[in-house]
Design a protein around this motif. Structure first.
Motif, mmCIF file in Angstrom:
data_model
loop_
_atom_site.group_PDB
_atom_site.id
_atom_site.type_symbol
_atom_site.label_atom_id
_atom_site.label_comp_id
_atom_site.label_asym_id
_atom_site.label_seq_id
_atom_site.Cartn_x
_atom_site.Cartn_y
_atom_site.Cartn_z
ATOM 1 N N GLU A 151 0.815 -1.210 0.000
ATOM 2 C CA GLU A 151 0.000 0.000 0.000
ATOM 3 C C GLU A 151 0.856 1.271 0.000
ATOM 4 N N ALA A 152 1.964 1.250 0.722
ATOM 5 C CA ALA A 152 2.812 2.436 0.800
ATOM 6 C C ALA A 152 3.436 2.753 -0.555
ATOM 7 N N ALA A 153 3.885 1.731 -1.284
ATOM 8 C CA ALA A 153 4.469 1.961 -2.605
ATOM 9 C C ALA A 153 3.414 2.480 -3.578
ATOM 10 N N LEU A 154 2.189 1.993 -3.453
ATOM 11 C CA LEU A 154 1.107 2.530 -4.285
ATOM 12 C C LEU A 154 0.891 4.009 -3.974
ATOM 13 N N ALA A 155 0.990 4.366 -2.701
ATOM 14 C CA ALA A 155 0.855 5.776 -2.310
ATOM 15 C C ALA A 155 1.949 6.632 -2.933
ATOM 16 N N ILE A 156 3.150 6.082 -3.065
ATOM 17 C CA ILE A 156 4.249 6.804 -3.702
ATOM 18 C C ILE A 156 3.890 7.117 -5.156
ATOM 19 N N SER B 60 10.847 15.702 -11.511
ATOM 20 C CA SER B 60 11.512 15.855 -10.218
ATOM 21 C C SER B 60 10.548 16.392 -9.162
ATOM 22 N N GLU B 61 9.710 17.375 -9.547
ATOM 23 C CA GLU B 61 8.710 17.885 -8.618
ATOM 24 C C GLU B 61 7.738 16.787 -8.209
ATOM 25 N N ALA B 62 7.340 15.961 -9.176
ATOM 26 C CA ALA B 62 6.393 14.883 -8.863
ATOM 27 C C ALA B 62 7.014 13.858 -7.929
ATOM 28 N N ASP B 63 8.285 13.525 -8.149
ATOM 29 C CA ASP B 63 8.981 12.611 -7.229
ATOM 30 C C ASP B 63 9.077 13.218 -5.838
ATOM 31 N N HIS B 64 9.491 14.484 -5.778
ATOM 32 C CA HIS B 64 9.738 15.167 -4.515
ATOM 33 C C HIS B 64 8.459 15.304 -3.688
ATOM 34 N N TYR B 65 7.436 15.924 -4.275
ATOM 35 C CA TYR B 65 6.216 16.190 -3.514
ATOM 36 C C TYR B 65 5.344 14.948 -3.371
ATOM 37 N N GLY B 66 5.523 13.980 -4.256
ATOM 38 C CA GLY B 66 4.836 12.711 -4.062
ATOM 39 C C GLY B 66 5.244 12.048 -2.763
ATOM 40 N N LEU B 67 6.529 12.178 -2.393
ATOM 41 C CA LEU B 67 7.002 11.665 -1.108
ATOM 42 C C LEU B 67 6.289 12.365 0.051
ATOM 43 N N ILE B 68 6.138 13.684 -0.078
ATOM 44 C CA ILE B 68 5.520 14.460 1.000
ATOM 45 C C ILE B 68 4.057 14.103 1.155
ATOM 46 N N PRO C 26 7.451 7.052 3.335
ATOM 47 C CA PRO C 26 8.015 7.460 2.046
ATOM 48 C C PRO C 26 9.249 6.674 1.653
ATOM 49 N N GLN C 27 9.879 5.988 2.615
ATOM 50 C CA GLN C 27 11.070 5.199 2.299
ATOM 51 C C GLN C 27 10.760 4.049 1.346
ATOM 52 N N GLU C 28 9.474 3.701 1.212
ATOM 53 C CA GLU C 28 9.094 2.661 0.254
ATOM 54 C C GLU C 28 9.366 3.090 -1.185
ATOM 55 N N ALA C 29 9.596 4.391 -1.400
ATOM 56 C CA ALA C 29 9.879 4.874 -2.754
ATOM 57 C C ALA C 29 11.156 4.263 -3.316
ATOM 58 N N ILE C 30 12.145 4.057 -2.464
ATOM 59 C CA ILE C 30 13.451 3.595 -2.954
ATOM 60 C C ILE C 30 13.375 2.177 -3.514
ATOM 61 N N ALA D 173 18.910 8.747 -6.332
ATOM 62 C CA ALA D 173 19.764 9.609 -5.510
ATOM 63 C C ALA D 173 18.996 10.849 -5.055
ATOM 64 N N ASP D 174 18.191 11.423 -5.954
ATOM 65 C CA ASP D 174 17.389 12.595 -5.586
ATOM 66 C C ASP D 174 16.368 12.234 -4.504
ATOM 67 N N ILE D 175 15.739 11.074 -4.663
ATOM 68 C CA ILE D 175 14.751 10.644 -3.676
ATOM 69 C C ILE D 175 15.407 10.483 -2.301
ATOM 70 N N LYS D 176 16.604 9.924 -2.273
ATOM 71 C CA LYS D 176 17.328 9.787 -1.003
ATOM 72 C C LYS D 176 17.641 11.165 -0.418
ATOM 73 N N LYS D 177 17.943 12.124 -1.274
ATOM 74 C CA LYS D 177 18.256 13.485 -0.822
ATOM 75 C C LYS D 177 17.030 14.149 -0.189
ATOM 76 N N TRP D 178 15.840 13.884 -0.766
ATOM 77 C CA TRP D 178 14.608 14.501 -0.247
ATOM 78 C C TRP D 178 14.010 13.742 0.935
ATOM 79 N N MET D 179 14.504 12.542 1.201
ATOM 80 C CA MET D 179 13.873 11.682 2.195
ATOM 81 C C MET D 179 13.826 12.296 3.599
ATOM 82 N N PRO D 180 14.899 12.943 4.093
ATOM 83 C CA PRO D 180 14.806 13.525 5.442
ATOM 84 C C PRO D 180 13.666 14.528 5.571
#
Length: 269
Positions: free
Chosen positions: A128-133, A200-208, A217-221, A250-257
């Motif tokens: 479910e979490a990966a689907l949310a990503i 990149s915006e979609a990856d970034h804010y999709g995590l949020i 959001p760590q399921e994104a990796i 790498a970008d996703i890891k950067k935005w993860m914190p």
């Protein structure tokens, strides 16, 4: 001479029609009123559902999961926009979430919050979490009006920059196809690509959005790693605009914190 005048006109129209995303600060081309795109999206969404096999949420756990995840994400996005004083940007949104029987690994969101997930995506999300990503990514394209930019560019390049109502009345088939291309629907995928900045915006804010909705959001990796491994001569449709590569992960890891600051697991609030 005529060509030169048209070039100058389109250049001027592009400058006038640029708007700034109040969350990211990025400038985008928006020739079209979002209300018109939402109206067209509602019509095209219903047509798509009528022409495809919709999986019943009352009889299928996966379809119910799609609606649950979609609803939680919609609530998270609305709360985020409200916290920024930007709730008016989501006016007209009437969220819908449907699972459709289709072997492609794909999902999309039309303006107004009209979401479809293909059954072929679920073997890749796995949870479910990966689907949310994925849905967070697609929702970002809609709420940040990335499709509006693609549609605007297409109207300029393919239909001469006419108003949407004129394009629909004079060249309806081409205009409808352009709309579907702009939002990644059906077999038209990849003809009009989202820009790297959009992706990149979609990856970034999709995590949020996923984190705010209570999904890790760590399921994104691992998800994007699975998608990268599924690439090749014919990668999944979801990768058509922006191949899953080392930079993306790498970008996703950067935005993860940042994303983790918003994360509170479902049921812990």
């Amino acid at each position: 001479m005529v060509q030169k005048i048209l070039t100058l006109f389109f250049a001027a129209a592009t400058v006038v029609a640029c708007s700034t995303n109040k969350i990211t600060g990025r400038s985008q081309l928006h020739l079209l009123p979002e209300s018109e795109l939402q109206s067209m999206g509602s019509q095209q969404y219903q047509q798509f559902l009528s022409e495809n096999k919709v999986v019943s949420a009352s009889a299928d756990r996966d379809a119910e999961m799609v609606r649950r995840v979609g609803s939680r994400l919609a609530n998270a996005v609305e709360k985020y926009f409200a916290s920024k004083g930007l709730q008016k940007q989501l006016e007209g949104y009437k969220w819908e979430y449907n699972l459709v029987a289709n072997n492609e690994a794909n999902a999309w969101c039309m303006p107004g919050g009209k979401i479809v997930v293909y059954t072929g995506l679920l073997p890749y999300t796995r949870n479910e979490a990966a689907l949310a990503i994925v849905l967070g990514h697609e929702i970002t394209h809609a709420v940040f009006q990335h499709g509006n930019s693609r549609m605007s560019q297409g109207l300029l390049q393919q239909l001469g920059g006419v108003a949407l109502s004129v394009a629909l009345s004079q060249r309806p088939a081409e205009t409808q196809n352009l709309f579907l291309q702009s939002y990644g629907v059906g077999s038209t995928l990849g003809v009009l690509a989202f820009s790297r900045s959009d992706e990149s915006e979609a990856d970034h804010y999709g995590l949020i959005w996923a984190a705010l909705a209570g999904y890790n959001p760590q399921e994104a990796i691992p998800f994007w790693e699975r998608m990268a491994q599924a690439g090749g001569s014919k990668p999944p449709a979801l990768l058509s605009d922006h191949p899953a590569d080392d930079k993306r992960i790498a970008d996703i890891k950067k935005w993860m914190p940042e994303a983790m600051q918003y994360y509170k697991p479902v049921g812990s609030r």
